[in-house]
Design an enzyme around this catalytic site. Structure first.
Site, PDB file in Angstrom:
ATOM      1  N   ASP A   1       0.951  -0.995   0.182  1.00 22.13           N
ATOM      2  CA  ASP A   1       0.738  -0.192   0.048  1.00 22.13           C
ATOM      3  C   ASP A   1       0.883   1.231   0.141  1.00 22.13           C
ATOM      4  OD1 ASP A   1      -2.156   0.937  -0.586  1.00 22.13           O
ATOM      5  OD2 ASP A   1      -2.610   1.987   1.926  1.00 22.13           O
TER       6      ASP A   1
ATOM      7  N   HIS B   1      -5.111  13.749   1.148  1.00 22.03           N
ATOM      8  CA  HIS B   1      -4.642  12.759   2.124  1.00 22.03           C
ATOM      9  C   HIS B   1      -3.561  12.701   3.205  1.00 22.03           C
ATOM     10  CE1 HIS B   1      -5.314   9.565   4.738  1.00 22.03           C
ATOM     11  NE2 HIS B   1      -4.221   8.994   4.739  1.00 22.03           N
TER      12      HIS B   1
ATOM     13  N   GLU C   1     -10.333   3.792   3.938  1.00 22.46           N
ATOM     14  CA  GLU C   1      -9.644   4.596   3.173  1.00 22.46           C
ATOM     15  C   GLU C   1     -10.252   4.378   1.337  1.00 22.46           C
ATOM     16  OE1 GLU C   1      -5.083   4.374   4.003  1.00 22.46           O
ATOM     17  OE2 GLU C   1      -5.796   5.652   5.203  1.00 22.46           O
TER      18      GLU C   1
ATOM     19  N   GLU D   1      -9.308   4.299  -1.749  1.00 26.28           N
ATOM     20  CA  GLU D   1      -7.947   4.174  -2.722  1.00 26.28           C
ATOM     21  C   GLU D   1      -8.238   3.208  -4.012  1.00 26.28           C
ATOM     22  OE1 GLU D   1      -4.327   2.158  -0.823  1.00 26.28           O
ATOM     23  OE2 GLU D   1      -5.193   2.984   1.439  1.00 26.28           O
TER      24      GLU D   1
ATOM     25  N   ASP E   1      -9.113   0.497   2.144  1.00 28.19           N
ATOM     26  CA  ASP E   1      -7.924  -0.320   2.904  1.00 28.19           C
ATOM     27  C   ASP E   1      -8.595   0.378   4.292  1.00 28.19           C
ATOM     28  OD1 ASP E   1      -5.885  -0.477   4.697  1.00 28.19           O
ATOM     29  OD2 ASP E   1      -5.019   1.404   3.856  1.00 28.19           O
TER      30      ASP E   1
ATOM     31  N   ARG F   1      -8.392   3.500  14.163  1.00 24.61           N
ATOM     32  CA  ARG F   1      -7.747   4.791  13.804  1.00 24.61           C
ATOM     33  C   ARG F   1      -7.002   4.169  15.251  1.00 24.61           C
ATOM     34  NH1 ARG F   1      -6.265   6.044   8.907  1.00 24.61           N
ATOM     35  NH2 ARG F   1      -8.237   6.297   7.488  1.00 24.61           N
TER      36      ARG F   1
ATOM     37  N   GLN G   1      -4.238   2.424  15.475  1.00 23.10           N
ATOM     38  CA  GLN G   1      -3.332   2.769  14.835  1.00 23.10           C
ATOM     39  C   GLN G   1      -2.722   3.539  15.692  1.00 23.10           C
ATOM     40  OE1 GLN G   1      -4.810   4.714  11.098  1.00 23.10           O
ATOM     41  NE2 GLN G   1      -2.379   4.504   9.858  1.00 23.10           N
TER      42      GLN G   1
ATOM     43  N   LYS H   1      -4.250  -2.124  10.096  1.00 20.39           N
ATOM     44  CA  LYS H   1      -4.837  -2.783   8.268  1.00 20.39           C
ATOM     45  C   LYS H   1      -5.182  -3.112   7.881  1.00 20.39           C
ATOM     46  CE  LYS H   1      -3.376   2.362   7.437  1.00 20.39           C
ATOM     47  NZ  LYS H   1      -4.457   3.302   6.234  1.00 20.39           N
TER      48      LYS H   1
ATOM     49  N   THR I   1      -9.328  -6.318   4.183  1.00 18.57           N
ATOM     50  CA  THR I   1      -8.835  -4.659   3.101  1.00 18.57           C
ATOM     51  C   THR I   1     -10.020  -5.070   1.850  1.00 18.57           C
ATOM     52  OG1 THR I   1      -6.729  -4.756   3.473  1.00 18.57           O
ATOM     53  CG2 THR I   1      -7.815  -3.745   1.328  1.00 18.57           C
TER      54      THR I   1
ATOM     55  N   GLU J   1     -10.397  12.515   7.655  1.00 16.03           N
ATOM     56  CA  GLU J   1      -9.876  14.062   7.361  1.00 16.03           C
ATOM     57  C   GLU J   1     -11.292  14.527   7.294  1.00 16.03           C
ATOM     58  OE1 GLU J   1      -8.733  11.712   3.658  1.00 16.03           O
ATOM     59  OE2 GLU J   1      -8.053  13.566   3.570  1.00 16.03           O
TER      60      GLU J   1
END
Ligand code: CA
Length: 444
Positions: free
Chosen positions: A142, A149, A214, A216, A248, A252, A255, A268, A272, A389
């Site tokens: 990844d 971002h 996420e 992607e 993904d 948080r 993380q 993570k 997926t 975000e």
């Protein structure tokens, strides 16, 4: 015939009769189909009811059985062996010219009514089929190429200096986990893990409280390279077989506690989600754009990452949408609520640059390996590609049409990614579904 340095030499960029907007299919409902008109022809791995996985191609609301078609001797010899496998690795590993020959033949079979009688028995209603992860993914990497971002997330932690000094010189990435990649539709179980809010002195173990997505793009590696043999940037496009959507999923809170000093790990790799159709590089040929020029003060990429043809055609004209549906919305029969919309061109590095950089130290890439671009955010809030975000790290709530508020994902929420390629005078194509519902964490 000699080639000049400025001419793209990439077969996958060739526009031919398979892209003709006037081309029609005899398959009912394929013409004007929002995602899979005859100009798309994405590859997938599917199981018809009661049968094992086999390669197929999407056409309208049907799936064409490529194994059956190959057995009947209706497909090019160069692709026949690859199509007898219960995974697409060998197909993805074919030279681009062979993939293109297969595409031309399929386009011919599905457009010329003279072939209807011999091809019709190989069609299955998509609603009666199961779609799988299309290849045995040996390795998944990844990247972090969405500059908006990277800037937004960096600003949450370092308001004065959001981008680290390496960002504009080297494509940033990490090795992900291939075993937990699933096709669209497989529910995501909320992970348990170590959580340590800033005010807590020590961590505890329990369900993730800040579950995020996420947005992607996934890149399917084609032929690839041998160990010790880098892929020059001007050849990189020949090693990109196709694209998919990639979510993904990110925990948080886990993380924030675990990521230093080695980077993402259990936050993570619990799941997926990918869209199961491989939209080929050939299908995307009419939807290529020049890479957005770098601002004047930005560093020029090092020569091994710089290719004029790649800069001229390295971006994709692809609109991306993220939407959400809570359990209450689902019960009320409400449509998903749009969280963001933006173009895939908001990537600081082209996919060719990502691939070339990955192989630049001699690391070998293999057919069916998967690369993620990193979260794709637009500069505007309406195009942010993650809740981290959109809600500024959980500070701002989103209000759903039911009046429910969201800062991060709740159990029962469904998250949807979609992609649509559009260009003037071309038939638009889609990527198919990339969604999943969140299930509660296992009891401790
Ligand atoms: Ca990511």
């Amino acid at each position: 015939m000699s080639m000049t340095m400025n001419e793209p030499t990439v077969t996958a960029f060739t526009i031919d009769e398979t892209h003709d907007p006037a081309r029609r299919s005899w398959v009912q409902g394929a013409d004007g189909h929002a995602e899979f008109p005859i100009q798309n022809l994405p590859f997938g791995l599917f199981s018809p009811t009661g049968s094992g996985p086999r390669p197929g191609v999407a056409i309208g609301d049907f799936i064409l059985d490529l194994a059956q078609l190959a057995e009947a001797g209706l497909l090019p010899q160069s692709a026949t062996a690859a199509l007898s496998q219960p995974a697409l690795n060998d197909l993805l590993g074919l030279p681009a010219s062979d993939r293109q020959a297969l595409r031309r033949r399929l386009s011919d079979l599905l457009s010329d009514p003279a072939h209807r009688d011999e091809v019709s028995p190989c069609l299955h209603a998509a609603t009666e089929c199961t779609l799988h992860v299309p290849a045995r993914i040996g390795d998944y990497t990844d990247f972090y190429a969405g500059i908006h971002h990277a800037t937004n997330v960096g600003a949450l932690f370092r308001p004065d200096n959001p981008l680290l000094p390496n960002y504009k010189h080297v494509p940033i990435g990490y090795h992900g986990r291939a075993s937990s990649i699933r096709a669209s539709g497989v529910p995501v179980v909320r992970p348990n893990g170590q959580r340590k809010p800033p005010q807590a002195e020590v961590p505890d173990f329990g369900p993730c409280r800040r579950l995020d997505y996420e947005l992607e793009l996934g890149i399917w590696v084609g032929p690839g390279n041998d160990l010790g043999q880098p892929i020059p940037i001007h050849e990189a496009a020949n090693h990109i077989a196709g694209y998919c959507l990639l979510n993904d999923w990110s925990a948080r809170d886990l993380q924030a506690w675990e990521y230093q000093p080695l980077g993402p790990f259990l936050a993570k790799n619990f799941h997926t989600t990918i869209s199961p159709w491989v939209v080929t590089a050939e299908a995307m040929a009419p939807f290529r754009l020049a890479q957005t020029p770098r601002p004047q003060d930005d560093p020029q990429p090092l020569p091994y990452l710089w290719d004029k043809a790649d800069q001229a055609k390295g971006a994709l004209a692809l609109g991306l949408t993220v939407s959400i549906r809570s359990a209450a919305m689902r019960e009320a029969g409400m449509a998903p609520f749009t969280l963001s919309q933006g173009p895939a061109s908001n990537l600081y590095w082209t996919v060719a640059q990502l691939l070339t950089h990955h192989a630049s130290n001699g690391c070998d890439l293999h057919p069916g390996d998967l690369l993620g671009t990193g979260t794709i955010s637009a500069p505007e809030r309406t195009g942010y590609g993650s809740l981290l975000e959109i809600t500024e790290g959980g500070k701002l709530a989103i209000t759903l049409p039911t009046g429910e508020e969201r800062r991060f994902l709740e159990d029962g929420d469904e998250l949807f990614l979609s992609a649509r390629a559009e260009a003037p005078g071309r038939v638009p194509i889609g990527f198919g579904p990339c969604h999943a519902v969140i299930l509660p964490a296992p009891a401790l």
